[in-house]
Design a protein around this motif. Structure first.
Motif, mmCIF file in Angstrom:
data_model
loop_
_atom_site.group_PDB
_atom_site.id
_atom_site.type_symbol
_atom_site.label_atom_id
_atom_site.label_comp_id
_atom_site.label_asym_id
_atom_site.label_seq_id
_atom_site.Cartn_x
_atom_site.Cartn_y
_atom_site.Cartn_z
ATOM 1 N N ILE A 178 -96.595 -57.356 66.576
ATOM 2 C CA ILE A 178 -96.488 -55.665 66.246
ATOM 3 C C ILE A 178 -94.882 -55.513 66.019
ATOM 4 N N ASP A 211 -97.860 -50.968 62.445
ATOM 5 C CA ASP A 211 -98.889 -51.528 62.705
ATOM 6 C C ASP A 211 -100.239 -50.812 62.704
ATOM 7 N N LEU A 252 -91.856 -52.656 65.390
ATOM 8 C CA LEU A 252 -91.586 -51.070 65.227
ATOM 9 C C LEU A 252 -90.720 -51.091 64.053
ATOM 10 N N TYR A 299 -98.043 -55.222 73.343
ATOM 11 C CA TYR A 299 -97.680 -53.955 73.310
ATOM 12 C C TYR A 299 -98.945 -52.910 73.122
ATOM 13 N N ASP A 300 -99.937 -53.109 72.440
ATOM 14 C CA ASP A 300 -101.160 -52.740 72.313
ATOM 15 C C ASP A 300 -101.697 -52.663 73.845
ATOM 16 N N PHE A 310 -99.074 -62.065 71.948
ATOM 17 C CA PHE A 310 -98.763 -61.659 70.719
ATOM 18 C C PHE A 310 -98.693 -60.123 70.451
ATOM 19 N N ARG A 311 -99.803 -59.530 70.708
ATOM 20 C CA ARG A 311 -100.035 -57.843 70.579
ATOM 21 C C ARG A 311 -99.852 -57.269 72.035
ATOM 22 N N LEU A 332 -102.852 -56.545 59.806
ATOM 23 C CA LEU A 332 -102.494 -55.105 60.355
ATOM 24 C C LEU A 332 -101.150 -54.548 60.225
ATOM 25 N N GLY A 347 -94.477 -43.224 69.657
ATOM 26 C CA GLY A 347 -94.706 -44.661 69.364
ATOM 27 C C GLY A 347 -95.392 -44.388 67.982
ATOM 28 N N TYR A 372 -103.828 -46.715 65.804
ATOM 29 C CA TYR A 372 -104.978 -46.224 66.175
ATOM 30 C C TYR A 372 -104.638 -46.002 67.833
ATOM 31 N N VAL A 373 -104.175 -46.920 68.465
ATOM 32 C CA VAL A 373 -103.832 -46.609 70.078
ATOM 33 C C VAL A 373 -103.135 -45.423 70.210
ATOM 34 N N PHE A 423 -103.205 -51.001 63.709
ATOM 35 C CA PHE A 423 -103.860 -50.809 64.881
ATOM 36 C C PHE A 423 -103.250 -50.335 65.807
ATOM 37 N N ASN A 424 -102.022 -50.568 65.885
ATOM 38 C CA ASN A 424 -101.265 -49.961 67.048
ATOM 39 C C ASN A 424 -101.401 -48.466 66.758
ATOM 40 N N LEU A 459 -110.012 -45.853 62.416
ATOM 41 C CA LEU A 459 -110.284 -47.322 63.168
ATOM 42 C C LEU A 459 -111.253 -47.948 62.040
ATOM 43 N N VAL A 501 -117.900 -49.699 64.645
ATOM 44 C CA VAL A 501 -116.611 -50.366 64.122
ATOM 45 C C VAL A 501 -116.212 -51.618 64.788
#
Lengths: 503, 101, 348, 108
Positions: free
Chosen positions: A72, A142, A74, C173-174, C170-171, A201, A136, A147-148, A144-145, A188, D42
Motif C-alpha cells: 500500500i 490504494d 501513500l 496498514y489495512d 504486505f498490506r 488496487l 488517511g 474503503y477501510v 481497498f485502503n 467496495l 461483495v
C-alpha cells in the motif's frame, strides 16, 4: 528527501490514532488536552508536508517498504495536501470549539454533568478516529485502503450524530449510518470489479491499465453512486438535512465541513486519476446537471426553512452542487484546470465557512435555547461575535470578494463561459443570490435592535470566539489564492493543459 | 484393499446420509417441538456418526482420524445440550407435549 | 461433474436464501435463515479454496453476527423490559411502547414501501443486476498477477502462509486500520449508553446444569483451538482473526450461560485489554521506522518475531472486542460504582 | 462455465436482491440484515476473483478477512443504534419523512 521529510506523511494518520487509543484509556478529563495537542501536532505536520511538496513535488511513501501493486502506498500531491490543510484548519477550530462546548455544558447543571462528561470522552475518541480516517483517505493511494478509511469515517461520523440522544437525532443518525454503509458497500463492489478486471488496487496502476469495458463502467457507476450518496448530491441528499441539523453542533460542523468533502475528494481522485475523466464526456455532464439542480433546489429549500440549523443543512445541499459542477467542465480543454481548481477551492472555502456557521449557530442555540428563525430578534445585540461569524461565513457562501467563495466562483464561472456552457454560469450566479436570501433570513431578525433586560444565559464566549476566528479565516481566503493554486498545480491530472496554458 | 476401504466408506457415508434424510423428514412432518427434537438429534447424531466413520476409513493419518472423531463428539455434546435447552424453554413456555388422539 | 452440480446448487441457493431472509414475516426466522446463509457462504468459500475466510465467516459472520441479531430481535420485541429507563422517558413514549408490546409472541414485520415504489425500483435494480452479471462474466485476464507477486515475496515476508503474509506484512496498514475499526465500534456502542437488556439471560440460565456442563467442557477445548489457530497461522490457514473469533465466541458463551458476569465498560482492565492489540500494533509499526525508515517496515532479521508478538496481542484484543460488542453491560449511573467493585475480580 | 463463474453470478444475485430489500423494507433489523448480506456478496465476488488464476490469490482473501471484521463492527453498532432508538421511542422503524423537530430543548 531525507528520512524525516517523507515520514511526516504518516504523522497526520498515526498521531490521532494514538490519541484516540490514549483518550479511551485515560478517560474524559485529560481527553480535551490530548485533543488540542494532537490538533497542533497535525497542523505542524501538515505544514511540513505542504512545504516539502511545494519544494520537491509529489511524495510517494511505501508503507511497510513494499512497492505499489503488492503493498500500500501513500501519495501526496497538491490536491491531497490542499485537503489535508483544509481538514487541519477546520479540525483545529472544531477541537477548540469542542473544549468550550463540553465544558460549558458541564457547568449548566448537576444533572447533565455526569452524562456530558461521558459524552465528552466519547466525542474525543470518535473525533480522533474521524480525523485519522480523513487524513488517511486524503493520503491513500490504494483502492481497498480507501474503503477501510471510508468505513472508519462513516462509523465515527454516525457515532458523532448519535451522541445526541434525542429521538430525532437517533433516527437521523440511524438513517445516516445506513446511507454511509450503503455508500461504502457500493464503493467496495466497484473496487472488487476493478480488481477483477485489472488485477490491482494501487490507484496509479489502475489508472495506467484502465480500459472502457463492462466491468470498468459498472465500477464507475457504483463508485459514483456510492460517493454521490455519501456526499449528499441531489437527489440523494434526503438524509442530509436531518443528520446535520439534529446532531450536536461540533458534530454538525465536522459533518458538513469535512466528511462530505472527503467522499467528494474520493470521487474526484478516482474520476481523474483512475477513470481517465469518467470514461467519456457523458457521465460528467450528468453529474454537472445534478450539481446545478442541487444548487437551485437546496437554496430554495434553505430559504423556506424555519429553523436555523436546518437552513444551514439545506444550504449545504446547495453548496455541494457547486462541487459537482466541475465534473462537466473539467476536461482536457484549456479551461479544464480552472474548473477543477475552482471546484476544489470551493470545497475549502465552504468547509471553513459552513463549519464556522454551524459553530456560531451552536453558540446561538445554546444561548437562546431554541433555533426558531422567527424568534431571533435581538440576538445580534446579545452575541455580536457569533452573529458576525455567521455573517462572514454567509458572505463566503454568496461568493463576494474577497472571500474564498469568490475565487472559487470566479474560476468556475470563467471556465463555464470559456467552454460555452453559459447556463452553468447563470446557475452559479443565481445560487449566490439565493444564498444571500437565506443568509438574510437569519441576519434580518438577528440584527433588529430590541429592548430586553439582561437574561441569564449560559456562557458561550469561547464558542463564539472560535466560530468567529474560523469565519474570519474563510473570509480572507481569497488573499491566499496564489500560493494555494500553485499548490494545486503540483501533480494535477491537468498537467498537459497547464503546459499549453503557461508557456 | 484400497477399493474395499473406499466402498465401505462410501456405504457408511450413504447410510449416514439416509439418517440425515430421515431426520429432516421428521423435522418437517412430526407434530410438535418435542417430537421434532427427537427426530433431529437422534437421527442426526447417528447419521453424523456413520458419516464420520466413513470418513475415518479415508483419513490419511491417525491424527486426522482423531480430529474427525472429535468433531463427532463435540456435535454430540452440543446437540444434546441444545435439544435440552430447546425442550426446557418449550416446557417453560407452556407448550404441552402432543398426544395421539 | 458432480462437484460442478454441487457448486451450481450452492451458488443458486445463496441469492434465494437471501431473498427468503428478507421476505420471511417472522423476524426470528429471518435471523435463523441469515445464520444459515452465513454458513452456506462459508461453505462456498471452502469450495473456492479460501479456508481462512471460511473459518472467519463461520465464526464471525454467521455465528457472532447471528447471535447479535438474535439478541437484538429478542430485545426489540416480545419481552417486557425492566423499568430501568422508565424514569427518563415521557409518559407518552411509555404508552406507545405499551401499545406495541401488547401483542407479544412472533416478532413480525410487514412494513414495506408502497407497491408503486417497489415496481419502479425493479427496473433500475434489474438493470444493475444485468450490468454486473455481464461485467463478472466478461472479466478479462488481468494484466497484473498479484498472486504471483505475493508468492514471489513470501520468502521475505517472515511467514510461510500467503494470507498471513498479506495481512501482517504486505498490506499490514489495512490490518492496522481494521483493528482500529474494532476499537472504534466498541467506543461507538458504549457511547449509546444502552440499557441493561441482557441482564435477564444470566438469570434465565440458572438451573441449567446441562448447559453449564457443556460450557465447562468446551472452555478448555476452545482455548486450545484458539491457541492452535494462532500458532498455525504462520504456516497454514489460521491466525489472529480466527483465533480471536474462537476465543471471543467462548467469551460470549461464558457470559450468556451465566458462568461469568458481563464486564462493565468502565472497567479499566477491560479497556486496556481492548486497546492493547491496536496499541502494540501501532507502537511496533511506528518503532520500526527508526530502524528501517518506513512505517510498518519490519527489520528483516526480526520480522517473524515481531509478527508473532503483534498477532498474540491482536488475538487478545480481537477476542475481547468481539465479546464486548456482544455482552458488555454499560453501567447505569446510580449503580455503576457498586457493581464495578464487585466485578473487578472477574476480569482475567 | 467454470464453477467460479457460478459464484461470481451468485454474488451479483445476492447483491441486487439485498439492495432491493434494503430500500423496500422499513424495519431496521431487516435493513441491517440486507446490508450485512450485501457485504457477503461483495466478499463472495472477491473470493471468486481470487480463485480464477493458477495460484489462489491471497490478496483478496486478506481483503475479505478485513471486510468481515469491519462488517461485524458496523453491524454491532447499527444494532445498538436500533436498540437505543427503540428504547427511546418504542418503534423499530424510521419515519418516512423526518419530522421537523420543534421541541424547545435543543443543545442541552
Amino acid at each position: 528527501m531525507g528520512l524525516i521529510g517523507s515520514n511526516w506523511l504518516v504523522v497526520p494518520i498515526v498521531l490521532p490514532l494514538a490519541t484516540a487509543t490514549l483518550a479511551m484509556l485515560v478517560g474524559r478529563r485529560s481527553a480535551p488536552y490530548l485533543g488540542l495537542l494532537t490538533a497542533s501536532g497535525i497542523l505542524l505536520s501538515v505544514a511540513a508536508i505542504g512545504l516539502t511538496v511545494l519544494e520537491e513535488g509529489t511524495i510517494r511513501y511505501q508503507l511497510g517498504g513494499w512497492e505499489a501493486p503488492l503493498g500500500i502506498n501513500l501519495y501526496a500531491d497538491g490536491l491531497a495536501v490542499f485537503m489535508l490543510l483544509m481538514t487541519a484548519i477546520v479540525g483545529a477550530a472544531v477541537s477548540a470549539y469542542a473544549v468550550g462546548y463540553f465544558t460549558s455544558r458541564q457547568d449548566e447543571s448537576g444533572r447533565v454533568a455526569g452524562d456530558s462528561g461521558d459524552r465528552s470522552g466519547s466525542f474525543w475518541v470518535l473525533w480522533m478516529f474521524l480525523w485519522a480516517s480523513l487524513n488517511g483517505l486524503f493520503l491513500s493511494a490504494d483502492a481497498f485502503n480507501l474503503y477501510v478509511t471510508l468505513e472508519i469515517m462513516g462509523l465515527s461520523a454516525a457515532g458523532l450524530v448519535t451522541l445526541e440522544r434525542r429521538q430525532s437525532a437517533l433516527s437521523s443518525g440511524m438513517r445516516y449510518l445506513f446511507v454511509t454503509l450503503l455508500g461504502s458497500l457500493a464503493y467496495l463492489m466497484g473496487v472488487a470489479l476493478l480488481y477483477g478486471a485489472l488485477g490491482a488496487l494501487d490507484l496509479a496502476t489502475l489508472g495506467e491499465l484502465m480500459y472502457p469495458g463492462a466491468a470498468t463502467w459498472s465500477a464507475l457507476a457504483l463508485i459514483t453512486l456510492g460517493m454521490a450518496l455519501k456526499t449528499g448530491l441531489f437527489p440523494l441528499h434526503f438524509w442530509m438535512p436531518a443528520a446535520y441539523s439534529n446532531a450536536i453542533s461540533p458534530a454538525s460542523a465536522l459533518l458538513a465541513g469535512l466528511v462530505g468533502k472527503a467522499s467528494f475528494y474520493l470521487l474526484l481522485r478516482l474520476w481523474f486519476d483512475v477513470f481517465d475523466g469518467g470514461l467519456g464526456p457523458g457521465p460528467g455532464q450528468v453529474l454537472g446537471l445534478l450539481g446545478a439542480a442541487a444548487i437551485v433546489w437546496g437554496a430554495v429549500m434553505a430559504v423556506r426553512q424555519r429553523r436555523l440549523k436546518r437552513l444551514l443543512a439545506y444550504s449545504s445541499v446547495s453548496q455541494i452542487g457547486y462541487l459537482f459542477v466541475l465534473f462537466s467542465l473539467a476536461t482536457t480543454a484549456s479551461w479544464g484546470f480552472d474548473a477543477w481548481s475552482g471546484g476544489v477551492y470551493h470545497a475549502f472555502s465552504h468547509a471553513c465557512a459552513k463549519a464556522a456557521m454551524f459553530m456560531s449557530a451552536g453558540a446561538i442555540v445554546r444561548s437562546v435555547g431554541h433555533d426558531d428563525l422567527d424568534r431571533m430578534q435581538g440576538v445580534g445585540q446579545q452575541m455580536p461575535l457569533a452573529v458576525a461569524g455567521f455573517a462572514l461565513g454567509g458572505v463566503t457562501l454568496m461568493g463576494l470578494p474577497p472571500t474564498g467563495g469568490f475565487t472559487a466562483k470566479w474560476l468556475l464561472v470563467s471556465a463555464s463561459l470559456e467552454s460555452g456552457q453559459w447556463w452553468i454560469a447563470v446557475v452559479l450566479l443565481a445560487g449566490g443570490v439565493l444564498a444571500a436570501l437565506y443568509v438574510l433570513r437569519f441576519l434580518n431578525p438577528a440584527l433588529i435592535q430590541v429592548k430586553v433586560g439582561p437574561v441569564a444565559r449560559p456562557a458561550t464566549q469561547n464558542l463564539e470566539v472560535t466560530a468567529f476566528v474560523l469565519a474570519f479565516g474563510s473570509f480572507f481566503l481569497a488573499l491566499l489564492s496564489a500560493p494555494l493554486l500553485a499548490l494545486l498545480r503540483i501533480g494535477t491530472p491537468f498537467a498537459s493543459v497547464l503546459l499549453v496554458g503557461t508557456p | 484393499m484400497a477399493s474395499v476401504l473406499g466402498w465401505a466408506s462410501a456405504a457408511l457415508v450413504l447410510v449416514g446420509a439416509f439418517f440425515f434424510l430421515a431426520g429432516t423428514v421428521g423435522l418437517l412432518r412430526f407434530p410438535d417441538v418435542y417430537n421434532r427434537l427427537h427426530a433431529l438429534t437422534k437421527a442426526d447424531n447417528v447419521g453424523l456418526g456413520f458419516v464420520v466413520l466413513g470418513l475415518i476409513l479415508q483419513a490419511g493419518s491417525l491424527l486426522s482420524a482423531f480430529k474427525i472423531l472429535l468433531i463427532w463428539l463435540l456435535v454430540l455434546a452440543s446437540g444434546a445440550t441444545a435439544a435440552h435447552l430447546v425442550a426446557t424453554a418449550a416446557l417453560r413456555g407452556g407448550i404441552k407435549p402432543w398426544k395421539h388422539r | 461433474m458432480l462437484s460442478l452440480f454441487f457448486d451450481a446448487v450452492l451458488a443458486l441457493a445463496l441469492p434465494l436464501l437471501a431473498w427468503r431472509v428478507l421476505t420471511t414475516r417472522d423476524l426470528y426466522r429471518a435471523v435463523i435463515l441469515f445464520i444459515a446463509f452465513g454458513l452456506l457462504v462459508a461453505l462456498s468459500w471452502a469450495r473456492l479454496d479460501a479456508p481462512d475466510i471460511a473459518l472467519a465467516e463461520a465464526a464471525i459472520g454467521a455465528g457472532l453476527t447471528g447471535a447479535l441479531f438474535l439478541n437484538t430481535v429478542g430485545g426489540l420485541v416480545g419481552r417486557k423490559r425492566s423499568p430501568s429507563r422508565e424514569s427518563d422517558e415521557s409518559r407518552e413514549v411509555a404508552e406507545r411502547r405499551e401499545a406495541i408490546q401488547s401483542s407479544p409472541g412472533e416478532p413480525v414485520d410487514e412494513v414495506m414501501r408502497p407497491w408503486w415504489v417497489r415496481l419502479a425500483l425493479t427496473v433500475p435494480i434489474l438493470a444493475l443486476g444485468l450490468a454486473l452479471g455481464w461485467a463478472v462474466v466478461s472479466f478479462p485476464e488481468p494484466a497484473i498477477d498479484l498472486a504471483q507477486q505475493a508468492s514471489d515475496n513470501l520468502e521475505a515476508s517472515g511467514v510461510d502462509h500467503g494470507v498471513t503474509a498479506v495481512l501482517l506484512n504486505f498490506r499490514s496498514y489495512d490490518t492496522l486500520l481494521e483493528i482500529g475499526v474494532l476499537l472504534l465500534a466498541v467506543v461507538a456502542v458504549w457511547s449509546l449508553d444502552l440499557g441493561r437488556v441482557r441482564g435477564g439471560q444470566a438469570a434465565l440460565s440458572k438451573g441449567l446444569p446441562v448447559l453449564h456442563g457443556l460450557v465447562r467442557l468446551l472452555t478448555p477445548i476452545m482455548i486450545i483451538v484458539g491457541g492452535y489457530l494462532l500458532w498455525a497461522g504462520a504456516k497454514q490457514p489460521g491466525g489472529a482473526f480466527q483465533a480471536g473469533a474462537v476465543l471471543g465466541a467462548l467469551g460470549v458463551l461464558l457470559v450468556l450461560s451465566g458462568l461469568v458476569r458481563p464486564p462493565l465498560s468502565d472497567g479499566s482492565g477491560l479497556r486496556i485489554g481492548l486497546a492493547v492489540g491496536f496499541a502494540v500494533f501501532l507502537g511496533i509499526g511506528t518503532a520500526v521506522m527508526l530502524a528501517t525508515g518506513e512505517l510498518l517496515n519490519y527489520p528483516p532479521a526480526s520480522t517473524y518475531g515481531l509478527i508473532i508478538i503483534i498477532e498474540l496481542f491482536l488475538t487478545v484484543s480481537i477476542a475481547l472486542t468481539l465479546a464486548a460488542l456482544f455482552v458488555t453491560a454499560p453501567p447505569r449511573k446510580e449503580q455503576g460504582s457498586k457493581e464495578h467493585s464487585e466485578e473487578k475480580g472477574e476480569e482475567s | 462455465m467454470s464453477p467460479v463463474t457460478f459464484y461470481l453470478l451468485s454474488s451479483v444475485g445476492i447483491f441486487v436482491v439485498c439492495l432491493y430489500g434494503l430500500i423496500v423494507h422499513a424495519h431496521l433489523i431487516r435493513k441491517i440484515l440486507a446490508l450485512n448480506m450485501m457485504g457477503s456478496a461483495v466478499f463472495l465476488l472477491l473470493t471468486g476473483v481470487a480463485r480464477r488464476g493458477e495460484l489462489t490469490d491471497p490478496v483478496p482473501h486478506a481483503m475479505v478477512l478485513t471486510g468481515i471484521v469491519v462488517a461485524v463492527s458496523a453491524t454491532a453498532f447499527a444494532l445498538a443504534v436500533a436498540r437505543r432508538l427503540y428504547e427511546e421511542c418504542g418503534r423499530a422503524y424510521l419515519p418516512e419523512e423526518d419530522p421537523e423537530d420543534l421541541s424547545e430543548e435543543r443543545e442541552g
